[in-house]
Design an enzyme around this catalytic site. Structure first.
Site, PDB file in Angstrom:
ATOM      1  CE1 TYR A 141      -3.571  -2.561   0.512  1.00  0.00           C
ATOM      2  CE2 TYR A 141      -4.639  -0.565   1.297  1.00  0.00           C
ATOM      3  CZ  TYR A 141      -4.721  -1.868   0.845  1.00  0.00           C
ATOM      4  OH  TYR A 141      -5.940  -2.459   0.738  1.00  0.00           O
ATOM      5  CE  LYS A 192       1.646 -17.589  -3.238  1.00  0.00           C
ATOM      6  NZ  LYS A 192       0.734 -18.752  -3.314  1.00  0.00           N
ATOM      7  CG  ASP A 224      -2.124 -20.217  -1.908  1.00  0.00           C
ATOM      8  OD1 ASP A 224      -1.580 -20.197  -0.782  1.00  0.00           O
ATOM      9  OD2 ASP A 224      -1.639 -20.817  -2.889  1.00  0.00           O
ATOM     10  CG  ASP A 252     -13.730  -6.803   2.325  1.00  0.00           C
ATOM     11  OD1 ASP A 252     -13.515  -6.138   3.351  1.00  0.00           O
ATOM     12  OD2 ASP A 252     -14.209  -6.325   1.279  1.00  0.00           O
TER      13      ASP A 252
HETATM   14  C1  IPM Z   1     -10.332  -1.017   4.122  1.00  0.00           C
HETATM   15  C2  IPM Z   1     -10.590  -0.364   2.802  1.00  0.00           C
HETATM   16  C3  IPM Z   1      -9.423   0.548   2.460  1.00  0.00           C
HETATM   17  C4  IPM Z   1      -8.182  -0.323   2.397  1.00  0.00           C
HETATM   18  C5  IPM Z   1      -9.603   1.374   1.190  1.00  0.00           C
HETATM   19  C6  IPM Z   1     -10.854   2.194   1.209  1.00  0.00           C
HETATM   20  C7  IPM Z   1      -8.399   2.242   0.934  1.00  0.00           C
HETATM   21  O1  IPM Z   1     -10.804  -1.329   1.818  1.00  0.00           O
HETATM   22  O2  IPM Z   1     -10.199  -0.294   5.130  1.00  0.00           O
HETATM   23  O3  IPM Z   1     -10.288  -2.254   4.187  1.00  0.00           O
HETATM   24  O4  IPM Z   1      -7.903  -0.937   1.363  1.00  0.00           O
HETATM   25  O5  IPM Z   1      -7.467  -0.385   3.403  1.00  0.00           O
HETATM   26 MG    MG Z   2     -10.929  -3.315   2.588  1.00  0.00          MG
END
Ligand code: IPM
Ligand code: MG
Length: 362
Positions: A141, A192, A224, A252
């Site tokens: 990131y 990984k 994975d 997620d």
């Molecule tokens: C999260 C979100 C953020 C991330 C985005 C909005 C930049 O998806 O907090 O999980 O990728 O960290």
């Molecule tokens: Mg996210």
């Protein structure tokens, strides 16, 4: 002493869901005598529109003088084509980085009342309780160089850099071991290492930190396989520690085990006790302004704020019990609705939680 909480509603459904958490805060201040001062600020697309930057200096100043930050969500299609450095998401990354909020705790807990709402079989997810510890201020990131460049053959090439220094890995590993010591005592580090050198080092450093925690059981898993195991048998996990991007994806994924991403809170913590609290979900622009978003992840984020930044463990637990009670009473927003339940809007859900909380604390 009065403690200041900075509220950043953000974009999309952000303002609606934050308004529900503010009802809980108003209850704490007006009915329970909590000595809190609420301040408001801009972050994301709304900040870009108002002052021309997704993370204004004013917001940084307010953040630095606050005991904790409560954030809604940022981003939306409206800002997809603005210059990259001005996008709302960049504002979010900048505040995380500026305040050194490197430890992102994302609990994936299934409320038993929602077992039906999970896409997985009830026996696979019942009593699910995983804590993700996601590294939040490093990795791909933030790695440099990054960008989109022109190659000699006339085509463009996008590139990013995955980097982790030993100190970055060490501190997040320590967070994971500390968190595990207050839970079931098991850490699974996800990497990984068979392909990426950065995570080969990750594995090595996690192993060396583990020596300081002889009572914690440590396991390593490739990402994975971890994705597969999370869907196959998620209850095998206690604490999962992983990189910024893997944590983004896997948290997620895990949210769906709990019925809805609308249920998942998060805490982003720095070493100095600074903390920012936000639902794990995004700004959901497609449902913004319709009073259908689920405010429970935001209310549970406020509960994490009270627990971790203000050390108000009792009220934090009472808020969690209030959420559980409204679910038992059958209140459901659209995302977690099932037959026979009482489908309510964002506002009504917020009111129901405050009412439940009032009866729990009185
Ligand atoms: C999260 C979100 C953020 C991330 C985005 C909005 C930049 O998806 O907090 O999980 O990728 O960290
Ligand atoms: Mg996210």
């Amino acid at each position: 002493m009065t403690k200041k909480i900075l509220i950043l509603p953000g974009d999309g459904i952000g303002p609606e869901i934050i308004a529900q958490a503010e009802k809980v805060l108003a209850f704490l201040i007006n009915e329970r005598g909590f000595d809190l001062k609420l301040d408001h600020g801009l972050l994301g697309g709304c900040a870009l529109d108002a002052v021309g930057a997704p993370f204004p200096d004013e917001t940084l100043k307010k953040a630095k003088s606050s005991a904790a930050i409560l954030l809604g969500a940022v981003g939306g299609p409206k800002w997809e084509s603005v210059e990259r450095s001005l996008r709302p998401e960049r504002g979010l990354l900048a505040i995380r980085s500026n305040l050194q909020l490197y430890a992102n705790l994302r609990p994936a807990v299934l409320f038993p009342q929602l077992a039906m709402a999970s896409t997985l079989k009830e026996e696979v997810v019942s009593n699910l309780d995983i804590m993700f510890v996601r590294e939040l201020t490093g990795g791909i990131y933030f790695g440099e160089p990054r960008g989109i460049r022109m190659l000699d053959d006339g085509q463009r090439q996008g590139f990013n850099t995955l980097v982790y220094s030993e100190s970055e890995i060490e501190r997040i590993a320590r967070t994971a071991f500390e968190v595990a010591s207050k839970r079931q005592g098991r850490v699974c580090s996800v990497d990984k290492a068979n392909v990426l050198e950065a995570t080969e080092l990750w594995r090595e450093v996690v192993n060396s930190v583990a020596k300081d925690y002889p009572d914690i059981e440590l396991q390593h898993m490739y990402v994975d396989n971890a994705a597969m195991q999370l869907v196959r048998a998620p209850k095998q996990f206690d604490v999962i520690v992983t990189t910024n991007m893997f944590g983004d994806i896997l948290s997620d994924l895990a949210s769906m085990l709990t019925g809805s991403i609308g249920m998942l809170p998060s805490a982003s913590l720095a070493n100095d006790g600074n903390g920012m609290y936000e639902p794990s979900h995004g700004s959901a622009p497609d449902i913004a302004g319709q009073n259908i978003a689920n405010p429970l992840a935001t209310i549970l984020s406020l509960s994490m704020l009270l627990r971790y930044s203000l050390c108000e463990v009792e009220i934090a637990e009472q808020i969690e019990r209030a959420v559980s009670r409204v679910l038992s009473e059958g209140f459901r927003t659209k995302d977690i609705h099932s037959d026979g339940m009482n489908c309510v809007g964002t506002n009504e859900m917020g009111d129901a939680v405050v009412k439940a909380l009032a009866s729990i604390v009185n």
